[in-house]
Scaffold this active site. Structure first.
Site, short mmCIF file in Angstrom:
data_model
loop_
_atom_site.label_atom_id
_atom_site.label_comp_id
_atom_site.label_asym_id
_atom_site.label_seq_id
_atom_site.Cartn_x
_atom_site.Cartn_y
_atom_site.Cartn_z
N HIS A 161 -55.34 -43.10 2.82
CA HIS A 161 -55.18 -43.61 4.19
C HIS A 161 -56.36 -43.17 5.06
CE1 HIS A 161 -50.60 -43.46 3.43
NE2 HIS A 161 -50.91 -44.73 3.57
N CYS A 246 -48.55 -36.83 7.91
CA CYS A 246 -47.60 -37.84 7.43
C CYS A 246 -46.16 -37.36 7.42
CB CYS A 246 -48.00 -38.33 6.05
SG CYS A 246 -48.24 -37.02 4.89
C1 CIR Z 1 -47.93 -42.61 -1.08
O1 CIR Z 1 -48.76 -42.83 -1.98
O2 CIR Z 1 -47.59 -43.51 -0.33
C2 CIR Z 1 -47.34 -41.24 -0.94
N1 CIR Z 1 -47.30 -40.62 -2.23
C3 CIR Z 1 -48.12 -40.39 0.04
C4 CIR Z 1 -48.10 -40.88 1.46
C5 CIR Z 1 -48.81 -39.98 2.39
N2 CIR Z 1 -48.78 -40.53 3.71
C6 CIR Z 1 -49.72 -40.29 4.63
O3 CIR Z 1 -50.70 -39.60 4.37
N3 CIR Z 1 -49.58 -40.88 5.80
#
Ligand code: CIR
Length: 253
Positions: A161, A246
């Protein structure tokens, strides 16, 4: 109102989506203790904690930031880029509605993860990459630009992201870890950090920043700039490509 939305860890956390990292064993009990400590920091700094009910079937639901983007009293319910994460939005909507937010939505074929949205005042950088597409960005801009936002699209190819690469300090300086940043020249004020986790901060107030515990040199840089870093160990979430931002959605209005 300073409310922070959080969501507990699914017992299936270890099955979360991985894009850039190799899968490593995850200790869910340790992850839960780390989550408790993270939430405690928010509470200690005066944030009113609202929990979105955990969705056990969604391994990544703890990363609540990806499901909703807040701007000036509007809650933009996203359409997560990864199919396994799309159901996560369902339980988020009633919570933000309860807060009195106006609800808007990203709809197909648009996709957007909240982790791709970096707000600095009325300037909103949105990362276009694996999770957020141009259609999602166009829909988002149509929602927030009438509210005074200026949306700037930036490329994200090296990490999951935009906010895996850069976040911002209270004075608006964008901080990044260069190997993760596609193009730092798009940011008027940019500071390269010496550690990957040093690029990730949650602004708790004008002087306190929440950050991961594995970036001590970056913490010192923040102290030298007059900030007070509060460090939390989020090792189990980092294994799933998560970072401090997140794990919560901060609602300021
Ligand atoms: C994903 O790949 O969507 C999750 N394993 C990690 C999401 C992390 N979210 C973020 O950094 N906003």
């Amino acid at each position: 109102m300073t409310v922070a939305l959080v969501r507990r860890t699914s017992s299936r956390l270890a099955d979360g989506v991985l894009t850039h990292l190799e899968r490593r064993p995850v200790d869910v009990e340790l992850a839960r203790r780390q989550w408790d400590a993270y939430v405690e920091v928010l509470r200690d700094r005066g944030w009113d904690i609202r929990e979105v009910p955990v969705e056990e079937a969604c391994p990544d639901c703890v990363f609540v930031e990806d499901a909703v983007v807040m701007f000036k009293g509007v809650a933009v319910i996203t359409r997560p880029g990864d199919d396994t994460r799309k159901p996560e939005i369902l339980a988020v909507e009633p919570i933000v509605r309860d807060l009195g937010c106006r609800i808007e939505r990203i709809v197909a074929p648009g996709t957007m993860d909240g982790g791709d949205v970096l707000k600095i005042g009325d300037t909103i950088y949105v990362g276009r990459g694996g999770r957020t597409n141009q259609e999602g960005i166009d829909q988002f801009a149509a929602i927030v630009e009438p509210l005074g936002a200026r949306v700037i699209t930036v490329p994200v190819t090296k990490v999951l992201h935009l906010k895996s690469a850069v976040t911002a300090l209270p004075d608006g300086t964008v901080i990044g870890w260069d190997p993760a940043v596609d193009d730092s020249s798009v940011f008027p004020s940019y500071l390269a950090m010496p550690e990957e986790s040093g690029a990730h901060v949650v602004l708790l107030d004008d002087e306190h920043v929440l950050m991961a515990a594995d970036a001590p040199r970056s913490a010192q840089i923040f102290r030298d700039r007059g900030l007070i870093p509060i460090e939390v160990d989020i090792s189990e979430y980092i294994k799933l490509e998560g970072c401090v931002t997140c794990l919560s959605v901060r609602v300021r209005s």
